[in-house]
Design a protein around this motif. Structure first.
Motif, mmCIF file in Angstrom:
data_model
loop_
_atom_site.group_PDB
_atom_site.id
_atom_site.type_symbol
_atom_site.label_atom_id
_atom_site.label_comp_id
_atom_site.label_asym_id
_atom_site.label_seq_id
_atom_site.Cartn_x
_atom_site.Cartn_y
_atom_site.Cartn_z
ATOM 1 N N ASP A 39 11.159 8.718 6.315
ATOM 2 C CA ASP A 39 9.907 9.446 6.540
ATOM 3 C C ASP A 39 8.952 8.644 7.404
ATOM 4 O OD1 ASP A 39 10.132 11.911 4.716
ATOM 5 O OD2 ASP A 39 10.716 10.271 3.388
ATOM 6 N N ALA A 40 9.068 7.322 7.358
ATOM 7 C CA ALA A 40 8.235 6.442 8.184
ATOM 8 C C ALA A 40 9.009 5.157 8.432
ATOM 9 C CB ALA A 40 6.909 6.140 7.496
ATOM 10 N N ALA A 98 -0.889 2.628 6.048
ATOM 11 C CA ALA A 98 0.023 3.070 4.991
ATOM 12 C C ALA A 98 -0.594 4.178 4.167
ATOM 13 C CB ALA A 98 0.390 1.890 4.103
ATOM 14 N N LYS A 99 -1.870 4.050 3.840
ATOM 15 C CA LYS A 99 -2.543 5.080 3.049
ATOM 16 C C LYS A 99 -2.673 6.380 3.837
ATOM 17 C CE LYS A 99 -5.246 1.929 0.147
ATOM 18 N NZ LYS A 99 -6.605 1.466 -0.226
ATOM 19 N N THR A 100 -2.972 6.269 5.129
ATOM 20 C CA THR A 100 -3.093 7.474 5.970
ATOM 21 C C THR A 100 -1.771 8.209 6.037
ATOM 22 O OG1 THR A 100 -4.860 6.500 7.304
ATOM 23 C CG2 THR A 100 -3.602 8.301 8.294
ATOM 24 N N LEU A 101 -0.687 7.464 6.219
ATOM 25 C CA LEU A 101 0.629 8.101 6.288
ATOM 26 C C LEU A 101 0.980 8.776 4.971
ATOM 27 C CD1 LEU A 101 2.765 5.504 8.269
ATOM 28 C CD2 LEU A 101 1.789 7.657 9.084
ATOM 29 N N ALA A 107 0.833 -1.204 0.000
ATOM 30 C CA ALA A 107 0.000 0.000 0.000
ATOM 31 C C ALA A 107 0.865 1.251 0.000
ATOM 32 C CB ALA A 107 -0.933 -0.011 1.217
ATOM 33 N N TRP A 108 1.961 1.215 0.756
ATOM 34 C CA TRP A 108 2.896 2.343 0.795
ATOM 35 C C TRP A 108 3.491 2.604 -0.583
ATOM 36 C CZ3 TRP A 108 4.883 5.950 4.206
ATOM 37 C CH2 TRP A 108 6.087 6.560 3.829
ATOM 38 N N GLU A 109 3.970 1.543 -1.236
ATOM 39 C CA GLU A 109 4.627 1.707 -2.533
ATOM 40 C C GLU A 109 3.630 2.135 -3.608
ATOM 41 O OE1 GLU A 109 6.533 -2.131 -2.819
ATOM 42 O OE2 GLU A 109 8.450 -1.257 -2.226
ATOM 43 N N GLN A 110 2.361 1.760 -3.445
ATOM 44 C CA GLN A 110 1.341 2.217 -4.384
ATOM 45 C C GLN A 110 1.177 3.728 -4.298
ATOM 46 O OE1 GLN A 110 -2.630 0.668 -3.699
ATOM 47 N NE2 GLN A 110 -3.134 0.800 -5.871
ATOM 48 N N GLN A 111 1.296 4.255 -3.075
ATOM 49 C CA GLN A 111 1.176 5.691 -2.865
ATOM 50 C C GLN A 111 2.479 6.427 -3.172
ATOM 51 O OE1 GLN A 111 -1.850 7.022 -1.983
ATOM 52 N NE2 GLN A 111 -2.638 4.926 -2.129
#
Length: 214
Positions: free
Chosen positions: A88-89, A205-208, A28-32
């Motif tokens: 960053d996270a 992940a999306k929220t971050l 999800a992180w890499e998608q964003q």
């Protein structure tokens, strides 16, 4: 470009729940952040040496007075700290082994916790840290093991209260239900906990991603 520091510590490879939930978070992180960077440290396959007298002593010696061994040890510690500071996270897989975190994860923490810098300074204050604290049984209120969770409280004390990071814990429980015959009646609860963990990881992940791009 956003950078994610991903720490894995499970010994169970493809059978690891903390790793599987971490994969969901990372996807999800890499998608964003398709152009972002992921620094992945697998402490099971590439463990970090525990703190020793050489590394510890290097922190108290003036840079010019350090021995070659101290310089090498300090350079390793400095790299780990900088990875933590510049990310960053941070995503940490922290399975419960014998009622505590894996010793390899404790070694990583010992290296990156540095008084006057990450602790007592502000180099990681406010940094979003997500911990996947998986465990084979349940330690929830009302269970026989209530009060014996030494993972989430410990990491909350260290990462949130001492290092001042923005900590979020994801807790998949009863992960041994399908492999321990005595836990067969808990398989449904185990599956529900696992599914919630994956959904929580994806949403976190999306929220971050939204927060970091704001």
């Amino acid at each position: 470009m956003a950078t994610l520091l991903h720490i894995d510590s499970s010994l169970n490879g493809d059978n690891s729940v903390s790793r599987a939930v971490g994969v969901t978070f990372r996807a999800a992180w890499e998608q964003q952040h398709p152009d972002g960077t992921v620094i992945h440290r697998d402490l099971a396959t590439d463990p970090i040496p525990h703190l020793d007298v050489v590394t510890n002593g290097a922190g108290f010696a003036p840079e010019g007075d350090r021995t070659p061994e101290q310089r090498e040890a300090w350079a390793r510690r400095e790299k780990l700290i900088e990875e933590f500071e510049t990310a960053d996270a941070v995503l940490i897989g922290a399975p419960m082994y014998n009622w505590a975190i894996p010793s390899t994860l404790k070694a990583w923490l010992d290296h990156v916790i540095l008084g006057g810098r990450t602790m007592g300074g502000d180099t990681v204050a406010g940094k979003p840290v997500t911990v996947i604290a998986s465990r084979g049984g349940s330690y929830a209120p009302g269970t026989p093991n209530e009060g014996h969770d030494y993972i989430e409280p410990y990491l909350a004390w260290v990462l949130r209260d001492q290092l001042k990071t923005d900590l979020h814990c994801i807790v998949p429980e009863l992960t041994l239900a399908r492999s321990v015959p005595a836990m067969k009646d808990l398989i449904g609860l185990s599956d529900d906990s696992r599914d919630r963990a994956h959904e929580d990881a994806k949403n976190r992940a999306k929220t971050l991603a939204t927060q970091l791009s704001a």
